[in-house]
Scaffold this motif. Structure first.
Motif, PDB file in Angstrom:
ATOM      1  N   ARG A   1       0.740  -1.274  -0.015  1.00  0.00           N
ATOM      2  CA  ARG A   1       0.096  -0.020  -0.121  1.00  0.00           C
ATOM      3  C   ARG A   1       0.839   1.286  -0.006  1.00  0.00           C
ATOM      4  NH1 ARG A   1      -3.261   2.275   5.217  1.00  0.00           N
ATOM      5  NH2 ARG A   1      -1.079   2.235   5.985  1.00  0.00           N
TER       6      ARG A   1
ATOM      7  N   TYR B   1      -1.080  -6.534  -4.017  1.00  0.00           N
ATOM      8  CA  TYR B   1      -1.906  -5.973  -3.026  1.00  0.00           C
ATOM      9  C   TYR B   1      -3.298  -6.656  -3.088  1.00  0.00           C
ATOM     10  CZ  TYR B   1      -4.793  -2.921  -0.115  1.00  0.00           C
ATOM     11  OH  TYR B   1      -5.483  -2.496   1.057  1.00  0.00           O
TER      12      TYR B   1
ATOM     13  N   ASP C   1      -3.937 -10.075  -1.328  1.00  0.00           N
ATOM     14  CA  ASP C   1      -4.347  -9.895   0.093  1.00  0.00           C
ATOM     15  C   ASP C   1      -5.552  -9.202   0.600  1.00  0.00           C
ATOM     16  OD1 ASP C   1      -1.690 -11.004   0.410  1.00  0.00           O
ATOM     17  OD2 ASP C   1      -0.777  -8.966   0.301  1.00  0.00           O
ATOM     18  N   LEU C   2      -5.952  -8.232  -0.337  1.00  0.00           N
ATOM     19  CA  LEU C   2      -7.360  -7.421   0.172  1.00  0.00           C
ATOM     20  C   LEU C   2      -8.581  -8.374   0.017  1.00  0.00           C
ATOM     21  CD1 LEU C   2      -8.595  -4.772   0.626  1.00  0.00           C
ATOM     22  CD2 LEU C   2      -8.662  -4.469  -1.795  1.00  0.00           C
TER      23      LEU C   2
ATOM     24  N   GLN D   1      -2.277  -4.045   4.888  1.00  0.00           N
ATOM     25  CA  GLN D   1      -2.555  -5.644   4.825  1.00  0.00           C
ATOM     26  C   GLN D   1      -1.234  -6.134   5.390  1.00  0.00           C
ATOM     27  OE1 GLN D   1      -4.809  -7.617   4.028  1.00  0.00           O
ATOM     28  NE2 GLN D   1      -6.188  -5.569   3.283  1.00  0.00           N
TER      29      GLN D   1
ATOM     30  N   ARG E   1       2.357  -7.365   5.833  1.00  0.00           N
ATOM     31  CA  ARG E   1       3.605  -7.811   4.614  1.00  0.00           C
ATOM     32  C   ARG E   1       4.038  -9.099   4.777  1.00  0.00           C
ATOM     33  NH1 ARG E   1       8.558  -3.560   4.310  1.00  0.00           N
ATOM     34  NH2 ARG E   1       8.613  -4.444   6.457  1.00  0.00           N
TER      35      ARG E   1
END
Length: 430
Positions: free
Chosen positions: A75, A127, A130-131, A194, A196
């Motif tokens: 992010r 990303y 993960d989201l 999120q 890492r």
């Protein structure tokens, strides 16, 4: 394996809005930058330098950029990159206002914007899973929306706006894109953080980059997913190189008609992106990818044989639909099956292969048209696409994809089936 379809999280809406705004700005600059260059020079080689500068970062730093993204907070990488691009565009905007623009400055800006795009796109690709909890159905739905709005904003709305804004002043389109990057940075900054992925080892950067590339080349499924856009870029650039001349000399199409041809292709791309999830569910992702690749090859074959502009427009619309669906299904699958600590390197390796292939296609198309005939590059491109479809069909089968997806399910999940122990290592598991 069936996947329960859940609602996209609220954070996705902000990511979607950020990309839409930024894509509109990209479309503005995509149209304005060449027009700005034309106010400075008519030398084709100098104009080509600006075009090449935008793609050079992927050729030089593609895999290394992916390794860095795998080390960094995704992010933060996105919003810092967009903030930096907003600040960067203030430089040529000021130069335009002061009548101090130069080809060297535009080329440097194009290079740095391309470098920023490398980091932003790779971080966004990493990303998103993960989201969305690496849910394959959600990833397909999300990528279809992202792809559709990106096409609409950067392909339909942005370029005409860029041309119109340029009439108001040479700095105006650049400032517009700067504002779009700033808004995108603010939206991305507000996204949920999120965790890492913990670095697997403390290996040197180059070794980690090689591990990511090796992961792609040693896995038949990932290699098949990477080969399609790479070979596709050779074919499509061969076509694009001669398309305007082919349309004018063989189909009798003028400048406005050529614009309509490109619009037909973009419209097909929107339709394909919208149908991608349906095709994946109905046929299975592997079969759907094979069908869309075959559709692209047959469409270019139809374009090569097109007797009139209408047939050519229909062929390009079909090709665009195949490309649109492929660019939803392929990345969604990759995001679902690649371990979180490798996704940046795997995505950037695949993108680098595609970018490296593009110049080959451009040179091939020009040589074939000069040596033989304007239709020869089109027939050659169709042959390449259909051959690639046949070669990669066994690499991306439904069975292979189901096995790969099953291996990503945690052992405690009720959907988990007996499979080899999914050890956390930098070697392919599927």
């Amino acid at each position: 394996m069936t996947t329960e379809i859940r609602k996209l999280p609220t954070g996705f809406g902000r990511l979607w809005t950020a990309q839409t705004v930024s894509s509109f700005g990209d479309g503005v600059t995509h149209a304005a930058l060449p027009l700005l260059a034309l106010t400075l020079t008519r030398d084709p080689m100098e104009l080509a330098v600006i075009t090449a500068a935008a793609t050079l970062p992927w050729l030089l730093f593609g895999v290394l950029g992916g390794a860095l993204v795998d080390r960094w907070d995704r992010r933060r990488t996105m919003w810092v990159t967009d903030a930096a691009r907003a600040a960067l565009l203030a430089i040529p905007a000021a130069a335009a206002a002061l009548d101090a623009l130069s080809i060297a400055l535009l080329a440097a800006v194009a290079f740095l914007l391309g470098l920023g795009g490398l980091f932003f796109d790779t971080a966004a690709t990493a990303y998103l899973p993960d989201l969305l909890g690496r849910d394959p159905a959600l990833l397909e739905s999300a990528n279809a929306r992202l792809r559709g709005t990106q096409t609409a904003a950067s392909g339909f709305a942005g370029p005409p706006a860029g041309s119109a804004l340029l009439a108001l002043g040479r700095a105006v389109p650049l400032l517009t894109d700067a504002v779009s990057f700033a808004l995108s940075a603010l939206l991305v900054r507000s996204l949920p953080a999120q965790p890492r992925p913990a670095p697997h080892t403390r290996e040197p950067l180059l070794r980690q980059a090689r591990a990511g590339a090796s992961y792609v080349f040693r896995d038949p499924l990932l290699l098949g997913l990477a080969l399609r856009p790479a070979v596709g870029n050779i074919a499509f650039l061969a076509v694009e190189t001669v398309l305007a001349l082919f349309a004018h000399d063989r189909l009798g199409i003028g400048a406005s008609g050529f614009g309509l041809l490109l619009t037909a292709e973009a419209t097909g791309g929107l339709l394909g992106a919208g149908l991608a999830s349906f095709l994946g569910r109905r046929l299975g992702t592997g079969t759907a990818l094979t069908c869309t690749a075959a559709a692209e090859g047959l469409a270019i074959l139809g374009l090569a044989a097109a007797p009139n502009p209408y047939a050519a427009g229909l062929a390009l619309a079909l090709c665009g639909a195949g490309m649109g669906a492929t660019m939803v299904l392929g990345p969604s699958l990759r995001q679902a099956i690649v371990p979180a600590h490798l996704i940046g390197r795997v995505a950037s390796t695949s993108r680098m292969l595609a970018m490296c292939a593009a110049p080959i296609g451009a040179v091939l198309g020009g040589w074939l048209a000069t040596t033989y005939d304007l239709r020869t590059p089109l027939y050659t491109a169709a042959g390449l696409l259909l051959t690639m479809t046949a070669l990669t069909a066994t690499m991306t089968t439904n069975h292979r994809i189901e096995t790969a997806l099953q291996s990503t399910i945690p052992p405690h999940s009720p959907h988990h089936a007996e499979s080899p122990n999914p050890t956390h290592q930098d070697t392919p598991k599927h």
